[in-house]
Scaffold this active site. Structure first.
Site, PDB file in Angstrom:
ATOM      1  N   SER A 178      29.728 -20.063  -2.401  1.00  0.00           N
ATOM      2  CA  SER A 178      29.199 -21.056  -1.473  1.00  0.00           C
ATOM      3  C   SER A 178      30.378 -21.793  -0.835  1.00  0.00           C
ATOM      4  CB  SER A 178      28.249 -22.014  -2.208  1.00  0.00           C
ATOM      5  OG  SER A 178      27.736 -22.983  -1.334  1.00  0.00           O
ATOM      6  N   SER A 179      30.297 -23.097  -0.695  1.00  0.00           N
ATOM      7  CA  SER A 179      31.366 -23.885  -0.069  1.00  0.00           C
ATOM      8  C   SER A 179      31.086 -25.354  -0.290  1.00  0.00           C
ATOM      9  CB  SER A 179      31.430 -23.598   1.435  1.00  0.00           C
ATOM     10  OG  SER A 179      32.271 -24.534   2.105  1.00  0.00           O
ATOM     11  N   TYR A 196      26.540 -23.182   9.140  1.00  0.00           N
ATOM     12  CA  TYR A 196      27.425 -22.828   8.028  1.00  0.00           C
ATOM     13  C   TYR A 196      27.083 -23.636   6.783  1.00  0.00           C
ATOM     14  CZ  TYR A 196      31.708 -21.964   5.371  1.00  0.00           C
ATOM     15  OH  TYR A 196      32.605 -21.615   4.390  1.00  0.00           O
ATOM     16  N   LYS A 218      25.285 -22.326   3.200  1.00  0.00           N
ATOM     17  CA  LYS A 218      26.036 -22.484   1.951  1.00  0.00           C
ATOM     18  C   LYS A 218      25.231 -23.298   0.937  1.00  0.00           C
ATOM     19  CE  LYS A 218      29.674 -20.087   2.947  1.00  0.00           C
ATOM     20  NZ  LYS A 218      29.865 -18.771   2.298  1.00  0.00           N
TER      21      LYS A 218
END
Length: 253
Positions: free
Chosen positions: A138-139, A152, A156
């Site tokens: 993920s982020s 984005y 995520k």
């Protein structure tokens, strides 16, 4: 510490550079057989040869992970080449940070659906494994609103939710599922190198935001991924491991 990876079979998408390549290298160093995919056939070939030099079986193919058929074929052929599947790491992102419909479409097909399809295609072998685990990359953009685009961050975050659901669903049959959320990670050929060269103001601002005053190296993220995926972390499932040098401010409860 023995991570218990020797002899296990691992699939890594986006496994030829950056975090994915470092994951593949560490898995191989620990004695696991590894299959990688990426878009560039030459990079895949070079990576497979480098992994084999470590004395483990290795396989790879050039794949556009947004193509469901190509991804499933790679999974099936990887299982045949390695003799099964124990661990999958979904690492590819479209890096679609624009604020437009194209970014939403790219993020859905690449970040989200490639992860879902990788899991689904691998499930027949994971169900037979005694050390099955799923790790999705993920982020920190999934935890906090930042300078990346809305698509984005949204996808995520969705990956964390998806992995949590998998963890609950699959725990009774011994399959673990987790996510790793990296902070800004710098490597040759990566997005932050490009930003450093083409948007130095953004690069400087991003660097200044991190209390450590630097970005992560891909190996620093990969070590966390490999540990979380390994049998050494056998009672960890449904967690989101943030590796960001104290960048994010939100408290995980």
């Amino acid at each position: 510490m023995d991570l218990g990876l020797k002899g296990l079979r691992v699939l890594v998408t986006g496994g030829t550079k950056g975090i994915g390549r470092k994951c593949a290298d560490i898995f191989a160093d620990e004695g696991a057989a590894v299959s990688v995919c990426a878009r560039d056939a030459a990079h895949v070939t070079a990576t497979v040869e480098a992994l084999k030099q470590k004395g483990v079986p290795a396989f790879g193919r050039a794949v556009n992970v947004a193509n469901a058929h190509s991804l499933k074929s790679w999974v099936q052929d990887s299982a045949a080449a390695l003799g099964g599947i124990d661990i999958v790491v979904a690492n590819v992102s479209a890096l679609a940070v624009a604020d437009d419909e194209t970014a939403w479409q790219a993020g859905f097909e690449t970040d989200m659906m490639h992860s879902v399809r990788l899991v689904n295609a691998s499930m027949p072998w994971l169900e037979k494994s005694q050390a099955a685990s799923i790790t999705l990359i993920s982020s920190v953009s999934g935890r906090e609103i930042d300078f990346t685009g809305p698509a984005y961050g949204a996808f995520k975050a969705a990956l964390v939710h998806y992995a949590q659901g998998l963890a609950m669903k699959l725990a009774p049959i011994g399959i673990r599922a987790n996510t790793v959320s990296p902070g800004n990670t710098f490597f040759e050929g990566g997005i932050w190198q490009s930003i450093e060269q083409n948007n130095p103001d953004l690069f400087r601002d991003a660097l200044a935001m991190n209390p450590m005053k630097r970005m992560a190296g891909p190996d620093e993220i990969a070590r966390g991924v490999v540990f979380l995926a390994s049998p050494a972390s056998s009672f960890t499932s449904g967690t989101n491991l943030v590796i960001d040098g104290a960048l994010t401010k939100g408290v995980q409860l």
